[in-house]
Design an enzyme around this catalytic site. Structure first.
Site, PDB file in Angstrom:
ATOM      1  N   CYS A 108       3.225 -34.964  48.358  1.00  0.00           N
ATOM      2  CA  CYS A 108       3.118 -33.505  48.475  1.00  0.00           C
ATOM      3  C   CYS A 108       3.368 -32.805  47.152  1.00  0.00           C
ATOM      4  CB  CYS A 108       4.103 -33.024  49.534  1.00  0.00           C
ATOM      5  SG  CYS A 108       3.837 -33.898  51.061  1.00  0.00           S
ATOM      6  N   GLU A 109       2.519 -33.058  46.193  1.00  0.00           N
ATOM      7  CA  GLU A 109       2.573 -32.373  44.901  1.00  0.00           C
ATOM      8  C   GLU A 109       1.166 -32.351  44.347  1.00  0.00           C
ATOM      9  OE1 GLU A 109       5.356 -32.832  41.950  1.00  0.00           O
ATOM     10  OE2 GLU A 109       6.895 -33.737  43.215  1.00  0.00           O
ATOM     11  N   ARG A 136       3.127 -53.605  26.496  1.00  0.00           N
ATOM     12  CA  ARG A 136       1.861 -53.245  27.122  1.00  0.00           C
ATOM     13  C   ARG A 136       0.736 -54.239  26.818  1.00  0.00           C
ATOM     14  NH1 ARG A 136       0.666 -47.760  27.903  1.00  0.00           N
ATOM     15  NH2 ARG A 136       2.149 -47.291  26.240  1.00  0.00           N
ATOM     16  N   GLY A 176       4.190 -51.676  20.530  1.00  0.00           N
ATOM     17  CA  GLY A 176       3.324 -50.496  20.485  1.00  0.00           C
ATOM     18  C   GLY A 176       1.842 -50.766  20.358  1.00  0.00           C
ATOM     19  N   GLU A 200       7.857 -57.002  19.237  1.00  0.00           N
ATOM     20  CA  GLU A 200       8.277 -56.695  20.617  1.00  0.00           C
ATOM     21  C   GLU A 200       7.151 -56.044  21.410  1.00  0.00           C
ATOM     22  OE1 GLU A 200      11.142 -53.634  19.986  1.00  0.00           O
ATOM     23  OE2 GLU A 200      12.673 -54.975  19.254  1.00  0.00           O
ATOM     24  N   TYR A 213       1.532 -38.602  31.890  1.00  0.00           N
ATOM     25  CA  TYR A 213       0.942 -38.582  30.539  1.00  0.00           C
ATOM     26  C   TYR A 213      -0.532 -38.179  30.539  1.00  0.00           C
ATOM     27  CZ  TYR A 213       4.668 -42.166  30.178  1.00  0.00           C
ATOM     28  OH  TYR A 213       5.832 -42.884  30.263  1.00  0.00           O
TER      29      TYR A 213
END
Ligand code: LLP
Length: 425
Positions: A344-345, A276, A239, A273, A316
């Protein structure tokens, strides 16, 4: 360290100009830097030096074989959450005794694979999981060394979709119930409850939630020991946050000081752990401008990368810096652009009103900090091929995952036998 710098007016990855890679593999593509991955690992290892904490890279951040091998070569272990990740870790040469299996929904088959491989530990998140693991281990004649993942009820203050350590989310065992579950675990055949694990969320930039969580867990370990449950391992989770925009990355020295103060005295085998923080800033998504579309109200930069390639902004509202590959002249005026992909969004938007120097069709741009949760979260939505991945080392690069061809994509589908012949006739 920043491996992505301008040299002679062109953005480079280590010693290589990005346009040369784009020429070779096409766009869009992910580009990772070996030196940056090594530096990130080195920073952790240095900060934690002397504490005995072992690093198990959370493969979910980026599970390319070349990335795992780079870290495994430095002595790093692996944190996996599926049989696929387990197999990737083993295939990349991570020794089984440096592998931990986390995750809230392990299946029987995954438990069997983990036990057969002889991994270090499974982190168990519920009583039904514990019971199934007991059954599987007993049938295999094994004893599963486990940690219970404890939910310490600490708000990590991160994005709601990636916070994991507060009551009411699906992760771990409530700290109030932990002692009872350890007692249950102790009775079950095939289970050796040796550890405590926790992970309170992702992209944390503040040390305070770690402090609160570790202090609570330390208290739990002391209470368990007092009733004869010998806890000898602690998994401190991941994290650790990085800089995407203007955040201050988690300070590893303060983190290490906290570990020395709150965890080392427990005399446990320790691991962390991180995902990122080992790979996030070591990767870019390089893309080409297809069009600049000006309307009365807005100026759109339409690039060939899209939400299916890098979903973090859509999912996010995440910020990724956009770096023009051609260095802007000093003093160039910046203008607001909406950066969008071709999917297409409306959600296929990387940024709105982003201030950038003038850009034209055909130019290359790079989304920064895309080494973690980029390629691994990609899909083929709109039948767009998965983006290739490239690893740079010094003046060299290798394609570490190639772009699938359209033929390969279509051939993955099977047409039922009742469709006969050529559909066009
Ligand atoms: N350990 C466990 C049990 C985890 O669930 C995670 C991440 C990690 C370690 C590694 O966390 P890290 O050091 O990478 O923060 N897709 C999201 C992030 C999801 C994180 C899920 N769990 C994003 O793009 O921000």
């Amino acid at each position: 360290m920043n491996p992505f710098q301008y040299r002679n007016g062109v953005l480079h990855a280590e010693g290589l100009p990005l346009p040369a890679i784009a020429e070779a593999v096409g766009t869009p593509f992910y580009c990772y830097s070996t030196a940056a991955i090594e530096a990130n690992y080195g920073a952790f290892a240095r900060a934690l030096d002397g504490t005995g904490v072992r690093i198990a890279y959370a493969l979910k951040a980026n599970s390319n074989q070349a990335v795992i091998r780079t870290l495994a070569g430095l002595g790093c272990g692996a944190d996996v959450v599926s049989e696929g990740e387990l197999r990737r870790a083993l295939a990349a040469g991570v020794p089984p005794d440096l592998i931990v299996f986390s995750g809230v929904g392990k299946t029987r088959e995954e438990m069997e694979a983990a036990l057969a491989a002889g991994i270090h530990q499974l982190n168990v998140e519920s009583v039904p999981e514990l019971e199934l693991l007991s059954e599987v281990a007993t049938a295999m004649g094994r004893t599963a060394e486990i940690a219970l993942r404890i939910n310490p009820d600490v708000d990590a203050g991160t994005h709601a979709k990636i916070t994991t350590g507060v009551k009411g989310n699906k992760f771990g065992i409530d700290i109030d119930q932990a002692a009872a579950v350890y007692r249950r675990a102790r009775e079950l055949p095939g289970i050796a409850p040796v550890g405590v694990a926790l992970h309170i969320g992702s992209q944390l930039t503040d040390i305070a939630p770690y402090r609160a969580a570790y202090l609570r867990v330390a208290e739990l370990i002391r209470a368990l020991r007092a009733e004869g449950i010998a806890i000898s391992r602690i998994d401190l989770g991941g994290g650790m946050g990085i800089r995407y925009r203007d955040e201050r990355p988690l300070d590893l020295d303060s983190f290490a000081a906290l570990v020395r103060e709150a965890v080392v005295p427990l005399d446990c085998e320790m691991m962390i752990e991180p995902g990122r923080s080992l790979v996030g800033n070591a990767g870019l998504l390089v893309s080409r401008v297809i069009y600049v579309k000006e309307t009365d109200h807005r100026r759109f930069l339409i690039v060939d990368g899209a939400m299916n390639d890098l979903i973090r902004p859509s999912l996010y509202d995440a910020w990724h810096d956009l770096i023009p590959v051609r260095e802007p002249e000093p003093g160039t005026a910046h203008r607001p652009y909406d950066i969008v992909g071709p999917v297409c969004e409306t959600g296929d938007t990387f940024a709105r009103d982003r201030l950038l120097p003038p850009l034209a069709a055909g130019e290359l741009v790079a989304f920064a900090s895309a080494g973690a949760y980029g390629a691994v979260m990609a899909s083929t939505y709109n039948s767009r091929p998965l983006v290739p991945e490239v690893l740079v080392k010094g003046e060299n690069f290798a394609t570490v995952r190639k772009r699938p061809t359209f033929e390969e994509m279509i051939a993955a589908d099977t047409v039922p036998p009742w469709f006969e012949g050529d559909p066009r006739t």
